[in-house]
Write a protein that holds these residues in place. Structure first.
Motif, short mmCIF file in Angstrom:
data_model
loop_
_atom_site.label_atom_id
_atom_site.label_comp_id
_atom_site.label_asym_id
_atom_site.label_seq_id
_atom_site.Cartn_x
_atom_site.Cartn_y
_atom_site.Cartn_z
N SER A 14 0.79 -1.23 0.00
CA SER A 14 0.00 0.00 0.00
C SER A 14 0.82 1.29 0.00
CB SER A 14 -0.95 0.02 1.21
OG SER A 14 -0.22 -0.03 2.43
N ILE A 15 2.10 1.21 0.37
CA ILE A 15 2.92 2.42 0.46
C ILE A 15 4.09 2.32 -0.53
CG2 ILE A 15 4.41 3.84 1.94
CD1 ILE A 15 2.73 3.04 4.30
N PRO A 16 4.16 3.23 -1.49
CA PRO A 16 5.24 3.21 -2.48
C PRO A 16 6.62 3.29 -1.82
CG PRO A 16 3.55 4.81 -3.10
CD PRO A 16 3.24 4.37 -1.69
N ARG A 17 7.54 2.51 -2.32
CA ARG A 17 8.95 2.53 -1.91
C ARG A 17 9.17 2.12 -0.45
NH1 ARG A 17 11.10 7.42 -1.92
NH2 ARG A 17 9.18 8.59 -2.13
N SER A 18 8.14 1.61 0.22
CA SER A 18 8.34 1.11 1.59
C SER A 18 9.25 -0.11 1.60
CB SER A 18 7.00 0.78 2.25
OG SER A 18 6.26 -0.13 1.47
N SER A 19 9.24 -0.87 0.51
CA SER A 19 10.11 -2.05 0.44
C SER A 19 11.58 -1.65 0.53
CB SER A 19 9.85 -2.83 -0.85
OG SER A 19 10.08 -2.02 -1.99
N ALA A 20 11.94 -0.55 -0.14
CA ALA A 20 13.33 -0.08 -0.09
C ALA A 20 13.70 0.38 1.32
CB ALA A 20 13.53 1.06 -1.09
N LEU A 21 12.75 1.03 1.99
CA LEU A 21 13.00 1.47 3.37
C LEU A 21 13.20 0.27 4.28
CD1 LEU A 21 13.13 3.83 5.40
CD2 LEU A 21 10.65 3.54 5.72
N PHE A 22 12.38 -0.76 4.14
CA PHE A 22 12.53 -1.96 4.96
C PHE A 22 13.88 -2.64 4.70
CE2 PHE A 22 7.66 -2.64 5.37
CZ PHE A 22 7.63 -1.79 6.47
N ARG A 23 14.32 -2.62 3.45
CA ARG A 23 15.63 -3.21 3.16
C ARG A 23 16.74 -2.48 3.88
NH1 ARG A 23 18.29 -5.44 -1.38
NH2 ARG A 23 19.72 -5.78 0.31
N GLN A 24 16.63 -1.16 4.00
CA GLN A 24 17.64 -0.37 4.72
C GLN A 24 17.77 -0.84 6.17
OE1 GLN A 24 17.06 3.88 4.44
NE2 GLN A 24 16.57 3.76 2.25
N TYR A 25 16.65 -1.24 6.74
CA TYR A 25 16.64 -1.69 8.13
C TYR A 25 16.76 -3.20 8.26
CZ TYR A 25 15.18 3.00 9.63
OH TYR A 25 15.13 4.35 9.88
N ASP A 26 16.99 -3.89 7.12
CA ASP A 26 17.11 -5.35 7.10
C ASP A 26 15.86 -6.01 7.68
OD1 ASP A 26 18.38 -7.73 6.43
OD2 ASP A 26 19.36 -7.92 8.40
N ILE A 27 14.69 -5.50 7.27
CA ILE A 27 13.41 -6.05 7.71
C ILE A 27 12.86 -6.96 6.61
CG2 ILE A 27 11.01 -5.45 8.20
CD1 ILE A 27 12.01 -2.92 9.56
N ASP A 28 12.58 -8.20 6.98
CA ASP A 28 12.06 -9.19 6.02
C ASP A 28 10.56 -9.01 5.87
OD1 ASP A 28 11.32 -11.34 4.51
OD2 ASP A 28 11.79 -12.85 6.03
N PHE A 29 10.14 -8.40 4.76
CA PHE A 29 8.72 -8.14 4.55
C PHE A 29 8.07 -9.17 3.63
CE2 PHE A 29 11.03 -5.75 1.30
CZ PHE A 29 10.40 -6.15 0.14
N LEU A 51 10.39 5.17 12.29
CA LEU A 51 10.03 4.36 11.13
C LEU A 51 8.61 4.68 10.66
CD1 LEU A 51 11.09 2.29 9.21
CD2 LEU A 51 10.51 0.48 10.81
N GLU A 52 7.70 4.87 11.59
CA GLU A 52 6.34 5.23 11.21
C GLU A 52 6.31 6.57 10.47
OE1 GLU A 52 2.85 3.33 13.93
OE2 GLU A 52 3.98 4.98 14.82
N ASN A 53 7.08 7.53 10.96
CA ASN A 53 7.12 8.85 10.30
C ASN A 53 7.71 8.75 8.90
OD1 ASN A 53 5.95 10.26 12.43
ND2 ASN A 53 7.91 10.65 13.43
N GLN A 54 8.75 7.92 8.74
CA GLN A 54 9.34 7.74 7.42
C GLN A 54 8.33 7.10 6.47
OE1 GLN A 54 12.82 5.53 8.89
NE2 GLN A 54 14.14 7.12 8.05
N LEU A 55 7.56 6.14 6.97
CA LEU A 55 6.55 5.49 6.14
C LEU A 55 5.41 6.45 5.80
CD1 LEU A 55 6.42 2.02 7.94
CD2 LEU A 55 7.10 2.41 5.56
N LEU A 56 5.03 7.29 6.74
CA LEU A 56 3.98 8.27 6.47
C LEU A 56 4.40 9.26 5.38
CD1 LEU A 56 2.69 8.97 10.09
CD2 LEU A 56 1.43 7.86 8.23
N GLU A 57 5.67 9.62 5.38
CA GLU A 57 6.17 10.50 4.31
C GLU A 57 6.07 9.80 2.95
OE1 GLU A 57 10.06 12.03 4.98
OE2 GLU A 57 9.59 12.82 6.97
N LEU A 58 6.44 8.52 2.91
CA LEU A 58 6.36 7.77 1.66
C LEU A 58 4.91 7.59 1.22
CD1 LEU A 58 9.01 4.94 2.32
CD2 LEU A 58 9.27 6.96 0.86
N SER A 59 3.99 7.49 2.16
CA SER A 59 2.59 7.23 1.83
C SER A 59 1.94 8.38 1.08
CB SER A 59 1.78 6.93 3.09
OG SER A 59 1.65 8.09 3.90
N GLU A 60 2.60 9.54 1.06
CA GLU A 60 2.06 10.69 0.33
C GLU A 60 2.22 10.52 -1.18
OE1 GLU A 60 3.95 14.13 1.90
OE2 GLU A 60 3.13 13.88 3.92
#
Length: 220
Positions: A14-29, A51-60
């Motif tokens: 649902s959030i564009p480019r969130s996958s790239a952000l999760f990779r930065q934090y080594d989060i397995d999505f 992390l929530e704030n970073q995701l909210l920025e991407l959600s725009e």
């Protein structure tokens, strides 16, 4: 619902480019996509507010394509062209490059020993896996038999986990796919290609595990 209460798979869809952000934090999505953001962040000791704030920025931003609303047949066709065909092109070239890096730089401490072997294992795993999806599971789903496909879907999800395990080994022996200072051009190109492969494979698995398969099992 707060973002921390949503699953990683839902967020990536649902959030564009969130996958790239999760990779930065080594989060397995992908294989871990059913875990909530809050629980995952707690386990890794990360800052949930940040992390929530970073995701909210991407959600725009606007999604290029909201696959949550697409017909299952369209999702399947996209997966085959964008990911299956891409993996079949990526891995043979990465294997050639890895063999060269391991051979030429065998005496260097930072050389990724065993990388060729694990890339070959991943290629073998994915080749068999994708063939079974294309010949058995995907036709079942396209023919409206997804609700009866619990057994093959369970096998596919286990094979996704197996591929994920190989990726973790590859990340470990490549220092999280980070080339050393003395890396030659081939070494750097190899690691760039592996990073692209990881990004592609994680999004691919997430699309199947957390969207295609649940909707198919629900009888769409």
């Amino acid at each position: 619902m707060k973002l921390r209460e949503k699953s990683l798979g839902q967020i990536v869809l649902s959030i564009p480019r969130s996958s790239a952000l999760f990779r930065q934090y080594d989060i397995d999505f992908c294989c871990g996509g059913k875990q909530t953001l809050g629980r995952t962040v707690e386990k890794k000791g990360l800052d949930i507010e940040l992390l929530e704030n970073q995701l909210l920025e991407l959600s725009e931003d606007t999604l290029e394509k909201d696959w949550r609303e697409a017909p299952l047949s369209e999702i399947i066709d996209f997966i085959i062209v964008r990911y299956h065909d891409r993996h079949r092109a990526q891995l043979p070239e990465l294997i050639i490059q890895a063999e060269k890096v391991e051979r030429v730089h065998a005496n260097k401490l930072a050389v990724p020993k065993g990388l060729t072997k694990y890339l070959e294992a991943l290629y073998e795993e994915l080749s068999s896996h994708m063939m079974k999806e294309e010949r058995i599971l995907f036709p079942m789903i396209k023919n409206g038999l997804g609700a009866n496909a619990a057994a093959p879907i369970s096998v596919m999800e286990q094979e996704h986990d197996d591929a994920g395990d190989i990726l973790e080994i590859i990340k470990k022996i490549t220092n999280n796919v980070t080339p050393p200072a003395e890396a030659c051009t081939t070494w750097k190109v190899l690691y760039n290609g592996i990073n692209e492969l990881i990004d592609d494979l994680m999004i691919h698995i997430n699309l199947e595990n957390n969207l295609l398969f649940p909707r198919a099992l629900a009888g769409e």
